[in-house]
Design an enzyme around this catalytic site. Structure first.
Site: not given
Ligand code: PLP
Length: 380
Positions: A70-71, A150, A180, A200-201, A235, A329
């Site tokens: 996700g990030t 989140n 989420q 995000s997996a 890759t 995070c």
């Molecule tokens: N976006 C949201 C709403 C999230 O809750 C999170 C992770 O907590 C992320 C993005 C980040 O995803 P990733 O951990 O896969 O980078």
């Protein structure tokens, strides 16, 4: 649960769901960019995984790009604004995940104009607020609005918000963080009219380090490389891609989501009812009802009067429960921009904790958590 029990009860699914290895591949030899047979086999596995993900999400496979999660997906979209001539303004809802919010602050330092989209007391963006924000910022070219928050579970009406965005000329790119939402609520990428979305997996039982970026149309990324049709360099993580396809098929097909969501709602209704009976417990927002359509039934935010969130977290941890304060995070920071955006005062912000559940959470876990909360409140 008694304090001598070593059994753990996990209520931090919004940070990461437990990972069960189910990847249906072993021993990949080739690099998908190589043209020999091993490379072609690797390419086929990767493209099959993309197609499986696309089928679950109801989009074309060529609109999906594998990323590290996700990030990174959020970052690719945000930083593409640097490549755009005229550097249009980037808007973001004030309750976005740090991977959006913090990077908007970086963009601003790099000379890209940014602007916040405010939320109501319930942490949701309304059509009216969005309309007013778009009127204020005539130079807006991007808007990042998450589908499910989140920290509080607040749900945004993405299709209603998209309609507001579509009225804007010149057009505004609508990016939606689905991290989420996928596997937790019904998601409709084409129906919601999104230009891009992040997945995000590890929130749905897949491994950390793999995710997807949906792009209706390709954009110009900041970092370049030959892989993933120039959108995401490096890759490709084939094992991750297959694991993500497995997780999406297991968790995000609409029939599974409606069944699991109904069960989650039952457990959350019970938990919320019990929490309301605890006099020192205040839900965030206070008017959240037991089966509230404004919120995801997988996440809740609450506070316990007189107990800092971190103290509550540690006390419950010692009793065998994992909960959290804010997003994983940003757990190193004490600031809670999401709660601040909802208008909470500093005292309330300090006390906020997040409780989140998953598909293996049981009523027994919920009962144990209630007992655990009552027990720790007895000495805090
Ligand atoms: N976006 C949201 C709403 C999230 O809750 C999170 C992770 O907590 C992320 C993005 C980040 O995803 P990733 O951990 O896969 O980078």
């Amino acid at each position: 649960m008694n304090s001598s029990s070593s059994e753990r009860r996990y209520f931090d699914w919004a940070a990461t769901a437990p990972f069960h290895k189910e990847a249906s591949i072993e021993g990949i030899t080739g690099n998908p960019s190589s043209i020999h047979s091993e490379g072609k086999t690797a390419r086929k596995i990767l493209e099959d995984a993309r197609l499986r993900c696309a089928n679950v999400l109801g989009v074309k496979p060529e609109t999906l790009y594998f990323t590290s999660g996700g990030t990174e997906s959020n970052n690719i979209v945000l930083y593409s604004s640097l490549k755009r001539t005229g550097k249009g303004r980037v808007l973001y809802s004030e309750v976005e995940h740090p991977s959006i919010r913090d990077n908007c602050a970086v963009l601003e330092r790099l000379g890209v104009p940014v602007g916040g989209i405010g939320v109501n007391k319930d942490g949701r963006v309304t059509e009216e607020t969005l309309r007013r924000t778009l009127e204020k910022y005539t130079d807006a070219r991007y808007a990042a609005i998450m589908a499910a928050n989140n920290e509080t579970g607040a749900l945004m009406d993405m299709s209603g918000l998209a309609k507001v965005i579509r009225k804007k000329e010149p057009p505004v790119h609508l990016h939606c963080d689905l991290v989420q939402a996928i596997g937790k609520i019904p998601v409709d990428i084409p129906g919601w009219d999104l230009d891009s979305a992040s997945i995000s997996a590890h929130k749905i039982g897949g491994p950390a380090g793999i995710g997807l970026l949906y792009l209706r149309k390709p954009l110009e990324p900041l970092f370049t490389g030959a892989q993933e049709r120039g959108i995401r360099p490096g890759t490709e993580n084939i094992a991750g891609a297959v694991s993500l396809a497995d997780a999406l098929e297991k968790r995000a097909l609409s029939a599974v989501v409606s069944m699991e969501t109904a069960l989650a709602e039952e457990r959350w209704t019970f938990l919320l009812k019990q929490l309301k009976k605890i006099t020192r417990c205040i839900l965030i927002p206070e008017d959240r009802t037991e089966c509230d359509p404004r919120f995801s039934p997988w996440i809740l935010q609450a506070r316990f009067r007189g107990v800092p969130g971190e103290v509550m977290l540690r006390a419950l941890d010692s009793e065998g429960f994992a909960i959290s304060t804010g997003s994983a995070c940003s757990s190193a920071h004490r600031e809670r921009p999401v709660l601040k955006a909802m208008g909470l005062d500093q005292n309330a912000i300090l006390e906020g904790v997040r409780i989140s559940q998953g598909w293996t959470t049981t009523m027994d876990d919920i009962n144990a958590l209630i007992n655990g909360i009552e027990k720790v409140l007895g000495f805090l």
